[in-house]
Design an enzyme around this catalytic site. Structure first.
Site, mmCIF file in Angstrom:
data_model
loop_
_atom_site.group_PDB
_atom_site.id
_atom_site.type_symbol
_atom_site.label_atom_id
_atom_site.label_comp_id
_atom_site.label_asym_id
_atom_site.label_seq_id
_atom_site.Cartn_x
_atom_site.Cartn_y
_atom_site.Cartn_z
ATOM 1 N N ASP A 18 31.179 54.878 -10.129
ATOM 2 C CA ASP A 18 30.935 53.833 -11.018
ATOM 3 C C ASP A 18 32.291 53.752 -11.784
ATOM 4 O OD1 ASP A 18 29.582 51.932 -12.769
ATOM 5 O OD2 ASP A 18 29.519 53.464 -14.211
ATOM 6 N N ASP A 20 32.464 51.259 -15.089
ATOM 7 C CA ASP A 20 32.560 51.214 -16.497
ATOM 8 C C ASP A 20 31.917 52.472 -17.294
ATOM 9 O OD1 ASP A 20 33.573 48.353 -17.627
ATOM 10 O OD2 ASP A 20 32.362 47.815 -15.763
ATOM 11 N N ASP A 191 27.327 57.386 -15.093
ATOM 12 C CA ASP A 191 26.770 57.575 -16.517
ATOM 13 C C ASP A 191 25.630 57.027 -17.085
ATOM 14 O OD1 ASP A 191 28.141 54.749 -16.542
ATOM 15 O OD2 ASP A 191 28.501 54.924 -18.506
#
Length: 269
Positions: A18, A20, A191
């Site tokens: 990922d 961001d 996250d």
């Protein structure tokens, strides 16, 4: 390089990640929404609704980005001024290049922002990082450099807008059809709720401490290991590449650590 070119150098590990809040310390889309859009409260409610299955990520993220009316070039400029890189990601990326470990960014964000931030924060070598993400287009009758002049163009038709599993699965299918070929270990770091589609797809999942992805993995029984920054990811990935630790041991250590931290939090209440 996209599949199947990624496999041409016979990598021992392929690292999907990922962007961001994983590579960066803050989520650029959250920053846009909180500072230029409808604000933190509505954004967090949308995240909770997505995690609980009330709405799709596609719906929630669309609402977030539609609330941002700032011209797109200004959005990129402001993000370059305000978003910081995880302090150890650059070390990880340099190590990955030296050891022929492809890094593939799978993001539910927007390619122009991700590319701009990577080049700004990592350097020109970040132009080589493969990015699979959503795009940005002009709104009808407007252009991106105007107020309220841009909108998302989702990567696919899924409820995620970008179903990250669609990029990972061709690798698994490739080696399932070729059992005699050496199969690379596939890793993923994430996250939050945008990573739910990828959570089951790789050999090991790195889930960021204190974030929504851990909640989902614990609830669904998905093996994972916890990370706080890319220093720990680099150390673990080196151990796997050099054969010092197996995936099973890493996942067990991660589960034990997550359980211990959860118990500590409960004790402090």
């Amino acid at each position: 390089m996209p599949y199947p070119q990624t496999l041409e150098e016979n990598p021992k590990i392929i690292f999907f990640t990922d962007f961001d809040g994983t590579i960066t310390l803050k989520d650029s889309n959250d920053w846009l929404t909180d500072n230029l859009g409808f604000g933190e409260k509505l954004r967090k409610q949308g995240n909770a609704d997505t995690l609980n299955g009330t709405v799709t990520f596609r719906e929630s993220f669309w609402d977030m980005m539609e609330s941002v009316k700032t011209p797109y070039p200004d959005c990129i400029r402001l993000l370059c001024e305000n978003i910081q890189l995880d302090p150890y990601f650059k070390d990880f990326y340099q190590w990955s290049r030296a050891n022929k470990v492809p890094v593939i960014v799978l993001s539910s964000g927007m390619t122009p922002i991700i590319r701009s931030l990577l080049v700004h924060l990592v350097g020109p070598e970040a132009k080589d990082i493969e990015i699979v993400s959503n795009e940005v287009v002009d709104k009808p009758g407007k252009t991106k450099d105007q107020e309220d002049g841009w909108q998302l163009k989702y990567h696919d038709d899924s409820g995620f807008g970008h179903d990250k599993s669609l990029t990972i699965r061709p690798y698994a299918k490739h080696f399932a059809a070729r059992p005699n070929e050496a199969r690379p270990t596939m890793l993923y770091a994430g996250d939050g709720v945008s990573d739910l589609s990828a959570a089951r797809e790789t050999d090991l999942l790195f889930a960021k401490k204190g974030h929504d992805l851990i909640t989902y993995c614990e609830r669904e029984g998905i093996p994972f290991t916890v990370f706080e920054d890319w220093q720990s990811i680099l150390a673990t990935t080196k151990d796997i590449l050099e054969g010092r630790k197996s995936l099973k041991i890493v996942a067990k250590e991660g589960a034990d650590k997550a359980r211990e931290e959860k118990q500590n939090i409960e004790t402090m209440k």
